[in-house]
Design a protein around this motif. Structure first.
Motif, short mmCIF file in Angstrom:
data_model
loop_
_atom_site.label_atom_id
_atom_site.label_comp_id
_atom_site.label_asym_id
_atom_site.label_seq_id
_atom_site.Cartn_x
_atom_site.Cartn_y
_atom_site.Cartn_z
N SER A 1 5.89 -10.81 5.11
CA SER A 1 4.97 -10.39 4.06
C SER A 1 5.58 -10.58 2.68
N SER A 2 6.86 -10.24 2.53
CA SER A 2 7.54 -10.42 1.26
C SER A 2 7.63 -11.90 0.88
N THR B 1 4.31 -13.14 -0.39
CA THR B 1 4.06 -12.68 -1.76
C THR B 1 4.84 -13.52 -2.77
N THR C 1 7.06 -11.71 -10.00
CA THR C 1 6.80 -10.67 -9.01
C THR C 1 8.02 -9.76 -8.97
#
Length: 214
Positions: free
Chosen positions: A4-5, A8, A167
């Protein structure tokens, strides 16, 4: 969590790739200490003569700088848009999409790895995996140079999150990263901390380590 990281981070850099490439095209022109550290790294890895991986190469400007220093460098980046831009700008260099958490490189296949601000967005808990992976691909006697934002001397935390323009990122303690390198079987050669420039907010850290010769 790590996938998931990575998703992103990949999406965030795809979205800003063109602007990022323009902003950092000549970033090293005004950073003599950074050039000095990369130059020392280049001198070490030239002695090995083998390939050098620029992990998290972005649009390829540092990969090209390494080549100008006589290093047979190639680039790997998580963002496919960054890789496309790098190939367009430097068609004579090799660039591939990939992740530093699972590199498509054989054990001991490179004489050097440069990770220049390329792991600052990863959750700190994933850093031992990254060090193990970078150590895996290094040949015996190979060198790894890290560039990152670092913490103040009196900070009690090894990793401090901050609002990076792309981010979420982390300021990382040099001592903490040196400890992770030791756990991965790497030996520290040098470290540097430099003050932020006029347009910068944070201290910068550099750590040079080596895989022992067998």
């Amino acid at each position: 969590m790590i996938e998931s990281s990575l998703d992103t981070i990949r999406t965030a850099y795809d979205d800003v790739a063109v602007l990022y490439a323009e902003m950092f095209r000549n970033a090293h022109d005004e950073a003599p200490l950074d050039r000095a550290m990369i130059g020392a790294f280049a001198e070490f890895v030239r002695a090995g003569g083998g390939p050098v991986a620029d992990i998290g190469c972005g649009p390829g400007q540092v990969t090209a700088h390494l080549r100008s220093l006589g290093v047979p460098a190639f680039g790997i980046d998580l963002s496919p848009t960054m890789i496309e831009l790098a190939r367009q700008e430097y068609p004579d260099l090799r660039f591939e999409q990939g992740s530093m958490t699972a590199l498509d490189l054989a054990d001991g296949s490179v004489d050097g790895v440069l990770a220049w601000y390329s792991f600052i967005h990863l959750p700190p808990a994933e850093l031992p995996t990254v060090f193990a992976e970078l150590g895996r691909v290094l040949a015996p006697g190979g060198h790894l140079l890290l560039g990152f934002f670092t913490t103040d001397d009196d900070s009690p935390n090894p990793a401090e999150p901050f609002d990076h323009k792309v981010t979420t990122a982390y300021r990382l303690s040099i001592d903490h990263l040196a400890g992770l390198a030791r756990e991965a079987g790497l030996v520290e050669l040098a470290r540097m901390r430099r003050e932020p420039g006029e347009a910068e907010r944070f201290l910068h850290g550099r750590l040079l380590v080596r895989r022992p010769a067998e």
